[in-house]
Design an enzyme around this catalytic site. Structure first.
Site, PDB file in Angstrom:
ATOM      1  CG  HIS A 155     -23.758   8.745   7.103  1.00  0.00           C
ATOM      2  ND1 HIS A 155     -23.954   8.023   8.242  1.00  0.00           N
ATOM      3  CD2 HIS A 155     -23.169   7.904   6.217  1.00  0.00           C
ATOM      4  CE1 HIS A 155     -23.494   6.798   8.062  1.00  0.00           C
ATOM      5  NE2 HIS A 155     -23.020   6.694   6.839  1.00  0.00           N
TER       6      HIS A 155
HETATM    7  C1  UD1 Z   1     -18.622   7.119   3.909  1.00  0.00           C
HETATM    8  C2  UD1 Z   1     -18.887   5.670   3.486  1.00  0.00           C
HETATM    9  C3  UD1 Z   1     -19.969   5.060   4.344  1.00  0.00           C
HETATM   10  C4  UD1 Z   1     -19.685   5.274   5.825  1.00  0.00           C
HETATM   11  C5  UD1 Z   1     -19.520   6.763   6.067  1.00  0.00           C
HETATM   12  C6  UD1 Z   1     -19.285   7.087   7.532  1.00  0.00           C
HETATM   13  C7  UD1 Z   1     -18.456   5.279   1.101  1.00  0.00           C
HETATM   14  C8  UD1 Z   1     -19.087   4.964  -0.196  1.00  0.00           C
HETATM   15  N1  UD1 Z   1     -19.307   5.578   2.093  1.00  0.00           N
HETATM   16  O1  UD1 Z   1     -19.725   7.901   3.525  1.00  0.00           O
HETATM   17  O2  UD1 Z   1     -20.026   3.660   4.075  1.00  0.00           O
HETATM   18  O3  UD1 Z   1     -20.753   4.752   6.614  1.00  0.00           O
HETATM   19  O4  UD1 Z   1     -18.416   7.214   5.296  1.00  0.00           O
HETATM   20  O5  UD1 Z   1     -19.190   8.462   7.731  1.00  0.00           O
HETATM   21  O6  UD1 Z   1     -17.261   5.235   1.229  1.00  0.00           O
HETATM   22  N2  UD1 Z   1     -16.852  15.311   3.653  1.00  0.00           N
HETATM   23  C9  UD1 Z   1     -16.407  16.430   4.315  1.00  0.00           C
HETATM   24  N3  UD1 Z   1     -15.523  16.271   5.336  1.00  0.00           N
HETATM   25  C10 UD1 Z   1     -15.061  15.050   5.717  1.00  0.00           C
HETATM   26  C11 UD1 Z   1     -15.520  13.914   5.021  1.00  0.00           C
HETATM   27  C12 UD1 Z   1     -16.418  14.052   4.001  1.00  0.00           C
HETATM   28  O7  UD1 Z   1     -16.811  17.559   4.023  1.00  0.00           O
HETATM   29  O8  UD1 Z   1     -14.262  14.943   6.651  1.00  0.00           O
HETATM   30  C13 UD1 Z   1     -17.812  15.441   2.551  1.00  0.00           C
HETATM   31  C14 UD1 Z   1     -17.192  15.097   1.231  1.00  0.00           C
HETATM   32  O9  UD1 Z   1     -16.724  16.216   0.632  1.00  0.00           O
HETATM   33  C15 UD1 Z   1     -18.323  14.469   0.443  1.00  0.00           C
HETATM   34  C16 UD1 Z   1     -19.296  14.000   1.494  1.00  0.00           C
HETATM   35  O10 UD1 Z   1     -18.872  14.520   2.740  1.00  0.00           O
HETATM   36  O11 UD1 Z   1     -18.932  15.417  -0.361  1.00  0.00           O
HETATM   37  C17 UD1 Z   1     -19.385  12.513   1.520  1.00  0.00           C
HETATM   38  O12 UD1 Z   1     -18.128  11.944   1.836  1.00  0.00           O
HETATM   39  P1  UD1 Z   1     -17.682  10.489   1.343  1.00  0.00           P
HETATM   40  O13 UD1 Z   1     -16.352  10.239   1.899  1.00  0.00           O
HETATM   41  O14 UD1 Z   1     -17.888  10.332  -0.082  1.00  0.00           O
HETATM   42  O15 UD1 Z   1     -18.723   9.485   1.968  1.00  0.00           O
HETATM   43  P2  UD1 Z   1     -19.542   9.463   3.323  1.00  0.00           P
HETATM   44  O16 UD1 Z   1     -20.903   9.978   3.098  1.00  0.00           O
HETATM   45  O17 UD1 Z   1     -18.773  10.067   4.437  1.00  0.00           O
END
Ligand code: UD1
Length: 361
Positions: free
Chosen positions: A204
């Site tokens: 991820h």
């Molecule tokens: C975040 C953390 C990372 C952690 C990880 C665990 C930051 C910078 N990164 O990364 O340190 O290890 O979580 O999972 O905070 N999304 C969904 N559904 C959800 C959650 C996210 O579709 O329930 C999508 C969002 O729209 C986004 C992408 O996933 O486009 C990334 O989500 P984001 O919360 O920015 O960071 P993670 O990659 O989850």
């Protein structure tokens, strides 16, 4: 004492559960603020059902967005809650955008701030998580470190007076929940898996998911392994995966599934031939449950997992990943640097001191 806990992303629900339970056991109150950074049921709700973490008192519904915007939304919405609600200390966890936004909100609301999992460093400032860690540590009054290495890292940055080695609450969580997971999780049967007969993979990190070439190489490497690969797919990865997975040779060996619950993930890790991951937490959990790990990153914050022989850094290069799989070994001893599985109790004691100090200041 009333503790305001700020969580928002999957690993934080797991890290917070042992402390939530220890606070309750010791008769303290908790105000649980969920930022809403993770919002899919499989990334959030399931953990509140399975773990003894209190239901959020507030959900800020921050959702997705550009990183700076996500931090800003967490900051402004959390500040409003902290100003409206009484609390003696604020606790943030780990290294996400919710961690940094929450830490800034505590500062601006004038509340004492404790950082759980302080002092971790990958020394890669290009990682958003590294920025979040460094900034949060420097903003915090109390730095609760999972390992002695984390304390040393903080010494180098002039923060040793605020640092305390308490151990790792993820170790607490494995100690508490692995027996339950083994007796209750149906996941091996559901997926038709035999112990030792599969690999478990997760990906991820933005640098692995957002470049199609890098993600394609990782998927190709997983597809070429000699056992099935169970692959719970993070939402970030799902968005970019379809083309890669369909076009990989041997793709049939990859079992792409929805993100799994904590108890299912513990069992999947405990019974896997090896874990292949770019997650921070799973590098340690693999060690705690006694499974070798191959890390799909060039570096790690959890250097003890590598030094003790439980973890091999392979990056995203398929040849290095295959070589690591072929050279898999299971060390006989586990390092004892992550504490005794009772970090949460030590954290409660340290928070009481912090609240008392601030109360008498
Ligand atoms: C975040 C953390 C990372 C952690 C990880 C665990 C930051 C910078 N990164 O990364 O340190 O290890 O979580 O999972 O905070 N999304 C969904 N559904 C959800 C959650 C996210 O579709 O329930 C999508 C969002 O729209 C986004 C992408 O996933 O486009 C990334 O989500 P984001 O919360 O920015 O960071 P993670 O990659 O989850």
């Amino acid at each position: 004492m009333r503790v305001a806990t700020i969580v928002g992303a999957r690993p934080q629900f797991i890290k917070a559960a042992p402390l939530s339970a220890a606070l309750e056991e010791a008769g303290h109150e908790e105000l649980l603020i969920h930022t809403g950074q993770h919002y899919d049921a499989s990334m959030s709700e399931v953990f509140f059902r399975e773990l003894p973490i209190r239901e959020p008192d507030v959900n800020l519904e921050v959702g997705s967005g550009l990183p700076g915007n996500q931090v800003a939304e967490v900051l402004s919405r959390t500040e409003a809650v902290l100003l409206a609600e009484q609390s003696d200390v604020v606790v943030v966890y780990g290294d996400t955008n919710s961690t940094l936004g929450g830490a800034l909100a505590a500062r601006k609301a004038g509340r004492p701030l404790a950082h759980v999992e302080a002092g971790l460093r990958s020394w890669n400032r290009g990682m958003p998580e590294e920025e979040n860690r460094v900034l949060t540590d420097h903003a915090s009054d109390l730095l609760l470190c999972p390992t002695p290495t984390a304390v040393e890292n903080l010494e180098r940055e002039g923060l040793s007076e605020r640092a305390l080695h308490v151990g790792d609450t993820m170790h607490d969580a494995v100690r508490q929940f692995l027996p339950t997971a083994r007796s209750q999780s149906p996941i091996l049967g559901d997926l038709g898996l035999e112990p030792g007969g599969y690999f478990l993979a997760t990906i991820h990190r933005n640098y692995n998911t957002d470049d199609p070439v890098v993600l394609g190489r990782l998927v190709q490497a997983l597809a070429s392994l000699d056992l099935p690969v169970v692959f719970p797919v993070h939402p970030r990865t799902r968005k970019n995966l379809a083309i890669q997975a369909d076009s990989a040779d041997g793709a049939a060996r990859i079992r792409a599934i929805e993100p799994t619950s904590y108890l299912d993930t513990l069992v999947l890790q405990a019974e896997a031939r090896a874990v292949l991951t770019d997650s921070g937490g799973m590098q340690k959990e693999a060690l705690f449950v006694g499974t070798p790990c191959i890390t799909l990153r060039p570096e790690t914050e959890w250097v003890e997992t590598v030094e003790s022989g439980w973890n091999v850094l392979a990056g995203s290069d398929p040849e290095r990943i295959l070589a690591a799989v072929q050279g898999l070994e299971k060390p006989t001893r586990k390092p004892d640097v992550f504490g005794d599985g009772y970090a949460a109790r030590k954290i409660v004691a340290a928070l009481v001191l912090l609240a008392d100090d601030e109360g008498s200041a």
